[in-house]
Design an enzyme around this catalytic site. Structure first.
Site, short mmCIF file in Angstrom:
data_model
loop_
_atom_site.label_atom_id
_atom_site.label_comp_id
_atom_site.label_asym_id
_atom_site.label_seq_id
_atom_site.Cartn_x
_atom_site.Cartn_y
_atom_site.Cartn_z
N LYS A 194 0.84 -1.21 0.00
CA LYS A 194 0.00 0.00 0.00
C LYS A 194 0.87 1.26 0.00
CE LYS A 194 -1.87 2.66 3.24
NZ LYS A 194 -1.95 4.02 2.67
N GLY A 246 7.35 4.44 8.04
CA GLY A 246 6.47 5.57 8.33
C GLY A 246 6.79 6.15 9.68
N SER A 247 5.79 6.74 10.30
CA SER A 247 6.03 7.46 11.55
C SER A 247 6.15 6.49 12.74
CB SER A 247 4.88 8.42 11.82
OG SER A 247 3.68 7.69 11.93
N THR A 248 6.80 6.96 13.78
CA THR A 248 6.95 6.15 14.99
C THR A 248 5.57 5.91 15.61
OG1 THR A 248 9.19 6.95 15.32
CG2 THR A 248 8.06 6.12 17.28
N VAL A 250 2.58 5.48 14.12
CA VAL A 250 1.90 4.36 13.47
C VAL A 250 2.70 3.06 13.68
CG1 VAL A 250 1.09 3.43 11.26
CG2 VAL A 250 0.72 5.84 11.80
N GLY A 251 4.02 3.18 13.72
CA GLY A 251 4.86 2.01 14.00
C GLY A 251 4.47 1.34 15.31
N GLU A 268 10.63 0.71 9.92
CA GLU A 268 11.57 1.81 9.63
C GLU A 268 10.85 3.10 9.95
OE1 GLU A 268 14.63 1.47 8.61
OE2 GLU A 268 14.75 -0.55 7.81
N CYS A 302 13.41 10.88 6.29
CA CYS A 302 13.48 10.30 7.64
C CYS A 302 14.85 10.50 8.26
CB CYS A 302 13.16 8.82 7.58
SG CYS A 302 14.16 7.95 6.37
N GLU A 399 10.48 15.08 15.61
CA GLU A 399 10.63 15.07 14.16
C GLU A 399 9.62 16.04 13.54
OE1 GLU A 399 9.29 11.66 11.81
OE2 GLU A 399 11.27 11.63 10.90
#
Ligand code: NAP
Ligand code: MG
Length: 490
Positions: A194, A246-248, A250-251, A268, A302, A399
């Site tokens: 996606k 993606g972002s931390t 959502v991680g 990542e 990133c 960030e």
């Protein structure tokens, strides 16, 4: 789109003539369906969303919004291909398909580059010289591994995992898709990917390239949609491996969702890298590296060098040179070859960056921006620096993902190390010095996955990439990137 009159810092002032990349050669549909089982199919819900050019705010195309039923279809197609043609094929044959994708990507590089800049807002110089060539390089590199996996892990039995579910962000759309798909295929897996909601178009062009390469149906499936579509992929029981960039934030959600399952996964995530400039560095070169590290590509990187740590004795000189250089940067039309800083990817991202500009000033930081003109339409941010900030300031810790640099000074090597390490992240870093010994000392002490010395933001498919701490775990790229897509047995 009108090119802004950029005020250049040269005495008397002069301007570049516009040099827009032509878009006559690109072929875009007005509506994109989902790529499932080797065919372009309408979403179950019949719903489509707009993908917008952030430099003009105009809709470029409608893109299918995949729901759980669509994701289920894609995972089943991937499983069928895995059980069928893909795992029965000789590894060398598999490699040939991957090489073919790489070559088609090269043939269509101009088209990919222009679409990447249209959809995402990044300068054509970046998409033409970095994103697309590197994306093709990943396919070339991993194609070569397909029939050599047993040599990559001597003495171990290598087995693919099955269906890989992959979710990627908007800052390097085609590059991230390639970074994920190429190693997965080389290791014999099939894929459901996606792309990000704001940058789906080059992924759909990649689907066309994959179809033209004649890959067996279902080996690669590309479904577009928002966060929920990503969540449906991650949580689908038919997925054996999750690869997320993606972002931390959502991680973390993904890590929770995967706890207790036996899915293999790599995350990542974000970064807050420091460029560290010692007094003995080549200062002009360092200034160029700092500019490249945070301002080019709008700071949508990133591993961007979003912090500068500069040794006190040269701080005034470095900051002044940086300000002079910032005033020469051209912010504007991403398709113009002179543009240094393109459009911010979305209004949401611009809002986030602007909120940090407020926060930085409220916390007592001194903000300086370049004086360039901005286009009337679209989402833009001038290159910005903050001085007078301390370690606890949010613009130093968090960030921002925009062209915003937080500057601090240091006196000793140890102080530089402790400041560099004092954020929740650990993705990358940069060291600028004339002394090799200092480079080695620093690289041992800085907790970051990638550290560049006297350069910044250099990538190659052969070298592993990944983070420490809240920047995620697992490595992508190089030999390490294979490991993430294989079961290794004794
Ligand atoms: P993001 O908001 O985390 O989104 C990344 C992807 O995940 C998008 O495709 C997104 O869909 C999807 N998503 C959102 N919610 C989800 C959920 N609950 N479950 C599954 N998928 C979900 O990040 P972004 O704003 O697109 O990208 C910027 C971030 O990526 C930055 O933090 C940057 O540092 C990081 N990044 C890291 C690396 C690295 O290699 N370490 C490389 C590039 C970027 P939507 O697009 O619809 O929201
Ligand atoms: Mg877009």
């Amino acid at each position: 789109m009108a090119i802004p009159e950029n005020k250049l810092a040269f005495e008397g002032g002069w301007q570049y003539s516009p040099a827009p990349e032509s878009i006559d050669h690109i072929n875009l549909k007005t509506k994109y369906d989902l790529y499932i089982g080797g065919e372009f199919v309408a979403p179950e819900s019949g719903r489509y969303f707009d993908t917008v050019n952030p430099a003009t705010e105009e809709c470029i195309a409608k893109v299918a919004d995949a729901n759980e039923a669509d994701v289920d279809k894609a995972v089943k197609a991937a499983r069928k291909a895995y059980n069928g043609a893909w795992s029965k094929m000789k590894a060398a044959e598999r490699g040939k398909y991957i090489f073919r994708i790489a070559r088609i990507m090269q043939e269509r590089a101009r088209e990919f580059a222009a679409i990447e800049s249209l959809d995402g807002g990044k300068p054509i110089r970046e998409s033409r010289d970095i994103d697309i060539p590197l994306a093709a390089a990943h396919f070339f590199y991993y194609a070569g591994w397909a029939d050599k996996l047993e040599y990559a892990f001597p003495g171990r039995k290598v087995k693919p995992l099955g269906v890989a579910g992959q979710v990627i962000p908007w800052n390097f759309p085609l590059l991230m898709a390639s970074w994920k798909i190429a190693p997965a295929l080389a290791c014999g897996n099939t894929v459901v990917l996606k792309p990000a909601e704001t940058t789906p178009l080059t992924a759909m062009k990649l689907a066309e390239a994959i179809a033209d390469a004649g890959l067996p149906p279902g080996v690669v499936n590309i479904v577009t949609g928002a966060g929920q579509t990503g969540a449906a992929i991650v949580t689908h029981p038919g997925v054996q491996k999750v690869a997320f960039t993606g972002s931390t934030k959502v991680g973390r959600i993904i890590q929770k969702a995967l706890a207790g399952t036996n899915k293999k996964y790599t995350l990542e995530l974000g970064g807050k890298a420091a460029n560290i400039v010692f007094a003995d560095a080549a200062i002009d070169q360092a200034v160029e590296g700092i500019v490249n590290g945070i301002f080019f590509n709008q700071g949508h990187v990133c591993c961007a060098g979003s912090r500068l740590l500069v040794q006190e004795s040269v701080a005034d000189e470095v900051v002044q040179k940086l300000k002079d250089r910032m005033d020469t940067l051209i912010v504007g039309d991403p398709l113009d070859k002179n543009t240094d800083i393109g459009a911010i990817n979305s209004p949401m991202q611009l809002e986030k960056i602007e909120s940090y500009l407020e926060i930085g000033q409220q916390e007592g930081g001194v903000m300086h921006q370049s004086s360039c003109a901005l286009p009337d339409k679209g989402y833009w941010c001038r290159p910005t620096i903050f001085t007078g900030v301390s370690q606890s300031n949010r613009v130093v810790q968090e960030e921002i993902f925009g062209p915003v640099l937080a500057i601090q000074t240091f006196r000793t090597l140890d102080e530089a190390v402790s400041k560099a390490n004092n954020t929740p992240y650990g993705l990358s870093g940069g060291i600028w010095t004339d002394k090799g010994a200092k480079i080695f000392k620093m690289t041992q002490k800085i907790r970051a996955g990638v550290i560049w010395a006297n350069t910044f933001n250099k990538f190659d498919p052969t070298s592993p990439f990944g983070g420490y701490k809240e920047s995620g775990f697992g490595r992508e790229g190089g030999l390490h990137g294979l490991d993430a897509y294989l079961n290794l047995e004794a």
